[in-house]
Scaffold this active site. Sequence first.
Site, PDB file in Angstrom:
ATOM      1  N   HIS A 169       0.818  -1.212   0.000  1.00 37.75           N
ATOM      2  CA  HIS A 169       0.000   0.000   0.000  1.00 37.75           C
ATOM      3  C   HIS A 169       0.852   1.264   0.000  1.00 37.75           C
ATOM      4  O   HIS A 169       0.351   2.347  -0.289  1.00 37.75           O
ATOM      5  CB  HIS A 169      -0.975   0.006   1.186  1.00 37.75           C
ATOM      6  CG  HIS A 169      -0.339   0.207   2.526  1.00 37.75           C
ATOM      7  ND1 HIS A 169      -0.037  -0.837   3.377  1.00 37.75           N
ATOM      8  CD2 HIS A 169       0.051   1.322   3.184  1.00 37.75           C
ATOM      9  CE1 HIS A 169       0.487  -0.363   4.491  1.00 37.75           C
ATOM     10  NE2 HIS A 169       0.555   0.946   4.398  1.00 37.75           N
ATOM     11  N   ASP A 200       0.345  -7.598   1.246  1.00 38.42           N
ATOM     12  CA  ASP A 200       0.743  -6.207   1.497  1.00 38.42           C
ATOM     13  C   ASP A 200       2.260  -6.041   1.532  1.00 38.42           C
ATOM     14  O   ASP A 200       2.808  -5.375   2.408  1.00 38.42           O
ATOM     15  CB  ASP A 200       0.127  -5.690   2.797  1.00 38.42           C
ATOM     16  CG  ASP A 200       0.080  -4.167   2.855  1.00 38.42           C
ATOM     17  OD1 ASP A 200       0.480  -3.531   1.862  1.00 38.42           O
ATOM     18  OD2 ASP A 200      -0.336  -3.622   3.892  1.00 38.42           O
ATOM     19  N   SER A 278       4.930   2.001   8.145  1.00 33.96           N
ATOM     20  CA  SER A 278       4.615   0.969   7.159  1.00 33.96           C
ATOM     21  C   SER A 278       5.854   0.562   6.376  1.00 33.96           C
ATOM     22  O   SER A 278       6.566   1.405   5.834  1.00 33.96           O
ATOM     23  CB  SER A 278       3.554   1.472   6.181  1.00 33.96           C
ATOM     24  OG  SER A 278       2.289   1.428   6.750  1.00 33.96           O
TER      25      SER A 278
END
Length: 592
Positions: A169, A200, A278
């Site tokens: 993402h 992901d 992230s």
Amino acid sequence: MKNSEKRGRKHKRQDASSAENAGGEVKEASANEASLPQSPEPVSASEANPSPSRRSRGRGKKRRLNNESEAGNQRTSSPERSRSRLHHSDTKNGDCSNGMIVSTTTESIPAAPSWETVVKVVPSMDAVVKVFCVHTEPNFSLPWQRKRQYSSGSSGFIIGGRRVLTNAHSVEHHTQVKLKKRGSDTKYLATVLAIGTECDIALLTVTDDEFWEGVSPVEFGDLPALQDAVTVVGYPIGGDTISVTSGVVSRMEILSYVHGSTELLGLQIDAAINSGNSGGPAFNDKGKCVGIAFQSLKHEDAENIGYVIPTPVIVHFIQDYEKHDKYTGFPVLGIEWQKMENPDLRKSMGMESHQKGVRIRRIEPTAPESQVLKPSDIILSFDGVNIANDGTVPFRHGERIGFSYLISQKYTGDSALVKVLRNKEILEFNIKLAIHKRLIPAHISGKPPSYFIVAGFVFTTVSVPYLRSEYGKEYEFDAPVKLLEKHLHAMAQSVDEQLVVVSQVLVSDINIGYEEIVNTQVVAFNGKPVKNLKGLAGMVENCEDEYMKFNLDYDQIVVLDTKTAKEATLDILTTHCIPSAMSDDLKTEERN
């Protein structure tokens, strides 16, 4: 539901590049990239003044979610499913908010990492990089356009083979990706090698040899045990330099991956995972990577709950890419199953007292196993591992896990031995595993959305990004009930089947009286079933009948004069500045 009710979109809420979706820094992309967090991009005029409301046929709202996944599906210990929210620690599609996630309760301050742990992690910290990405997302509501570009910041780390790992993402819909090493003032252009939406994870590389100088790749460690110490390293919001937080592994189970809309093994830790973390690594006390930070839980009763992608999932992604020279995905067993915990149910199915397993409810028609398995078969074991009545299998000492974990360890095209009980007879089948073909796909990657326009009717296919574009983050409550039912329960009958809808009607004299048709499925054209958008476009283009008749959901019909409709299409395209009556993929396929 009564046919008299109208279907349509709701007023769209201001999204600001979905900055609320999961934290992280977001700023408008420009030639001058500022290092300090900036405000989300401004609201456009169309967003500030939405078009007249179109009432939906969605479910009643029960709660507000900040993400495309529900915390209740995460199987966490959240006491109030209606209030919990899962967030990417970066944001949806790498879009990052420049605000901290605030809880209504007083959050405890996590313990500082021990000096010994930090010393062991320090050599690996030089391999942690900051990821700068410029995103240009497709506009699924106006598929001939793209949205305004925006930039985001996240984390990543260097592994062997001159490659870098980060979250999918963080680089989805990327137009440019740059990496900056710790202590460096240079940003290096990166190339995206593979994006794994389900897990992901994204794999990057840099062609500039200077980037790889003086840095050692991160080594992977074994799957940690409960209460093992972990140190999360990355570049979260709040500063420009590297950040270190520590905690312990508090839970390990099959989790819902927010971005991937799938379920895989995941670690829950109590180390703070904030916006921008992230893609950053989680190290054990030996300085080896045991996971990738990727999302967190926002709940008024939860404090410091973060989630990490564990090494088995990471290694599977890397080996899949190396084996196939591309990412092929995590295979699934294309079935829906039922627990067999009730003793009367087991007896009625002919199970002996010592036999355990799960009952097959439905089978995906497009799955290879549909050729051998049948509804009401009892799956007793998968690849020699016995399945319990609750659908779990032994994991580690004192732990059990869902049997989907066994399937996720396989690769696309691998075979698995499945033992079933059918009419009191034990049968064994070798099944070739494949990825899941969804009628409404969770992602559309690698190409812009398809569309076809005739007489002002905009036809497109339904996907999760399309529903989110039309109805916002709460599409599961605001979208039309029939679309939601197909999203949750419908199975594709063939690999090329699509759900085709009239997205909207561009008003013109030719379509008077049809203006309010919005997001309604196209069932048939001139008496022939509509299987996909390519088929519909072909039938319309080749139609020589006097009239074109579209059969829609809710027993609606649209009738247009064929010659007049085709002549009016060009004027409508010119009025709305649309370059073509169909997307490029439909043009290419038709020429072939």
